[in-house]
Design a protein around this motif. Structure first.
Motif, PDB file in Angstrom:
ATOM      1  N   SER A  68      64.789  47.621 -28.628  1.00 20.47           N
ATOM      2  CA  SER A  68      65.431  47.209 -27.371  1.00 20.47           C
ATOM      3  C   SER A  68      65.270  45.721 -27.092  1.00 20.47           C
ATOM      4  N   GLY A  69      64.359  45.064 -27.819  1.00 17.31           N
ATOM      5  CA  GLY A  69      64.065  43.655 -27.551  1.00 17.31           C
ATOM      6  C   GLY A  69      62.998  43.449 -26.506  1.00 17.31           C
ATOM      7  N   ALA A  70      62.319  44.529 -26.086  1.00 18.48           N
ATOM      8  CA  ALA A  70      61.397  44.426 -24.953  1.00 18.48           C
ATOM      9  C   ALA A  70      60.260  43.442 -25.201  1.00 18.48           C
ATOM     10  N   LEU A  71      59.727  43.373 -26.415  1.00 21.28           N
ATOM     11  CA  LEU A  71      58.613  42.464 -26.670  1.00 21.28           C
ATOM     12  C   LEU A  71      59.090  41.017 -26.772  1.00 21.28           C
ATOM     13  N   GLY A  72      60.077  40.771 -27.600  1.00 22.71           N
ATOM     14  CA  GLY A  72      60.548  39.401 -27.768  1.00 22.71           C
ATOM     15  C   GLY A  72      61.141  38.806 -26.512  1.00 22.71           C
ATOM     16  N   LEU A  73      61.917  39.603 -25.772  1.00 22.45           N
ATOM     17  CA  LEU A  73      62.533  39.091 -24.549  1.00 22.45           C
ATOM     18  C   LEU A  73      61.506  38.918 -23.435  1.00 22.45           C
ATOM     19  N   GLU A  74      60.497  39.787 -23.395  1.00 22.91           N
ATOM     20  CA  GLU A  74      59.409  39.588 -22.432  1.00 22.91           C
ATOM     21  C   GLU A  74      58.709  38.258 -22.699  1.00 22.91           C
ATOM     22  N   ALA A  75      58.487  37.955 -23.986  1.00 20.45           N
ATOM     23  CA  ALA A  75      57.843  36.687 -24.332  1.00 20.45           C
ATOM     24  C   ALA A  75      58.682  35.502 -23.857  1.00 20.45           C
ATOM     25  N   LEU A  76      59.992  35.556 -24.060  1.00 24.49           N
ATOM     26  CA  LEU A  76      60.867  34.484 -23.582  1.00 24.49           C
ATOM     27  C   LEU A  76      60.844  34.394 -22.063  1.00 24.49           C
ATOM     28  N   SER A  77      60.875  35.532 -21.412  1.00 22.20           N
ATOM     29  CA  SER A  77      60.852  35.548 -19.952  1.00 22.20           C
ATOM     30  C   SER A  77      59.617  34.843 -19.410  1.00 22.20           C
ATOM     31  N   ARG A  78      58.507  34.905 -20.171  1.00 22.60           N
ATOM     32  CA  ARG A  78      57.242  34.334 -19.724  1.00 22.60           C
ATOM     33  C   ARG A  78      56.964  32.950 -20.310  1.00 22.60           C
ATOM     34  N   GLY A  79      57.950  32.334 -20.946  1.00 22.62           N
ATOM     35  CA  GLY A  79      57.780  30.936 -21.305  1.00 22.62           C
ATOM     36  C   GLY A  79      57.859  30.579 -22.764  1.00 22.62           C
ATOM     37  N   ALA A  80      57.993  31.563 -23.671  1.00 30.77           N
ATOM     38  CA  ALA A  80      58.171  31.225 -25.082  1.00 30.77           C
ATOM     39  C   ALA A  80      59.453  30.425 -25.257  1.00 30.77           C
ATOM     40  N   SER A  81      59.476  29.564 -26.258  1.00 35.53           N
ATOM     41  CA  SER A  81      60.635  28.686 -26.439  1.00 35.53           C
ATOM     42  C   SER A  81      61.721  29.305 -27.302  1.00 35.53           C
ATOM     43  N   GLU A  82      61.344  30.250 -28.179  1.00 31.69           N
ATOM     44  CA  GLU A  82      62.301  30.821 -29.119  1.00 31.69           C
ATOM     45  C   GLU A  82      61.795  32.182 -29.568  1.00 31.69           C
ATOM     46  N   ALA A  83      62.720  33.121 -29.755  1.00 30.11           N
ATOM     47  CA  ALA A  83      62.357  34.432 -30.276  1.00 30.11           C
ATOM     48  C   ALA A  83      63.394  34.865 -31.300  1.00 30.11           C
ATOM     49  N   LEU A  84      62.921  35.211 -32.491  1.00 27.90           N
ATOM     50  CA  LEU A  84      63.765  35.790 -33.529  1.00 27.90           C
ATOM     51  C   LEU A  84      63.601  37.302 -33.446  1.00 27.90           C
ATOM     52  N   LEU A  85      64.690  38.002 -33.136  1.00 27.86           N
ATOM     53  CA  LEU A  85      64.676  39.447 -32.878  1.00 27.86           C
ATOM     54  C   LEU A  85      65.311  40.147 -34.070  1.00 27.86           C
ATOM     55  N   VAL A  86      64.504  40.796 -34.870  1.00 28.26           N
ATOM     56  CA  VAL A  86      64.961  41.382 -36.130  1.00 28.26           C
ATOM     57  C   VAL A  86      65.124  42.886 -35.951  1.00 28.26           C
ATOM     58  N   GLU A  87      66.312  43.394 -36.246  1.00 30.18           N
ATOM     59  CA  GLU A  87      66.574  44.828 -36.086  1.00 30.18           C
ATOM     60  C   GLU A  87      67.552  45.287 -37.172  1.00 30.18           C
ATOM     61  N   ARG A  88      67.179  46.360 -37.864  1.00 25.84           N
ATOM     62  CA  ARG A  88      68.002  46.855 -38.976  1.00 25.84           C
ATOM     63  C   ARG A  88      69.157  47.726 -38.503  1.00 25.84           C
ATOM     64  N   ASP A  89      68.930  48.563 -37.487  1.00 29.44           N
ATOM     65  CA  ASP A  89      69.959  49.492 -37.043  1.00 29.44           C
ATOM     66  C   ASP A  89      71.153  48.734 -36.455  1.00 29.44           C
ATOM     67  N   PRO A  90      72.378  49.003 -36.938  1.00 28.55           N
ATOM     68  CA  PRO A  90      73.524  48.216 -36.460  1.00 28.55           C
ATOM     69  C   PRO A  90      73.803  48.386 -34.971  1.00 28.55           C
TER      70      PRO A  90
END
Length: 213
Positions: A68-90
């Motif tokens: 769902s992106g919950a971890l990477g997007l949470e990190a961005l929401s809290r100040g991370a500068s960039e998140a690479l979100l890798v997902e195999r399922d189309p």
């Protein structure tokens, strides 16, 4: 005020998780009912991001099994500068792209449809400060991912591992446990790369977690 489009109702047949803190706090992320898709619980994510908060501002984040992106997007929401979100399922990858577009986060969030191991064997996208490894439990992918991960890591990287409560995974040499917690089904553990130069994170009291000095 946030535009209303940041909080759409989940489509029928979907659940949802919410971003807990930061600029997108309260935003719902759709979670389809798919085999192996097991979003980290709100409580576990809140605890994890309390642990990580001191190092998130400006961090580059790699979310290898984004779902769902919950971890990477949470990190961005809290100040991370960039998140690479890798997902195999189309379908999940397309949902991630739609979410990133809805959040107007295209300059920071990079959804990639790829198998995590194949991506780690490809040319680097750079080195990352925080890495989330939370694969489908039935795939037993931890060992292969951890073996391929070092070239992608900053010298003082932090690693979050989620694994079955009855089969906890350890990353091995080169990592030092910082905090851990758990539920009936999963172990949640945050590690720091050994020899990193970053200051130790502040210890955030939490009854469900333990710390290692």
């Amino acid at each position: 005020m946030k535009p209303r489009s940041t909080k759409p109702a989940p489509r029928r047949g979907e659940g949802s998780v919410r971003i807990i803190g930061g600029r997108w706090r309260g935003t719902r992320l759709p979670v389809p009912d798919l085999p192996g898709l097991r979003p980290t619980s709100d409580r576990a994510r809140e605890t994890l991001f309390n642990w990580l908060q001191p190092v998130l501002p400006g961090a580059r984040v790699l979310d290898l099994f984004a779902g769902s992106g919950a971890l990477g997007l949470e990190a961005l929401s809290r100040g991370a500068s960039e998140a690479l979100l890798v997902e195999r399922d189309p379908g999940l990858a397309e949902s991630l792209r739609a979410t990133v577009e809805r959040l107007h986060a295209g300059d920071e969030a990079k959804p990639v449809r790829a198998d995590a191991l194949s991506l780690l064997r490809a040319p680097l996208h750079g080195r990352f400060d925080v890495v989330f490894v939370d694969p489908p439990f039935e795939g037993a992918l931890w060992d292969a991912v951890l073996a391929a991960l070092p070239p992608w890591l900053a010298d003082d990287a932090w690693l979050y591992l989620e694994s079955p409560a009855d089969r906890p995974v350890e990353p091995g040499a080169g990592w030092r446990l910082h905090r851990e917690g758990g539920s009936r089904d999963a172990r949640h553990a945050l590690y720091r790369r050994s020899g990193g130069g970053a200051a130790t994170l502040a210890q955030v009291p939490d009854d469900s977690a333990t710390s290692t000095p």
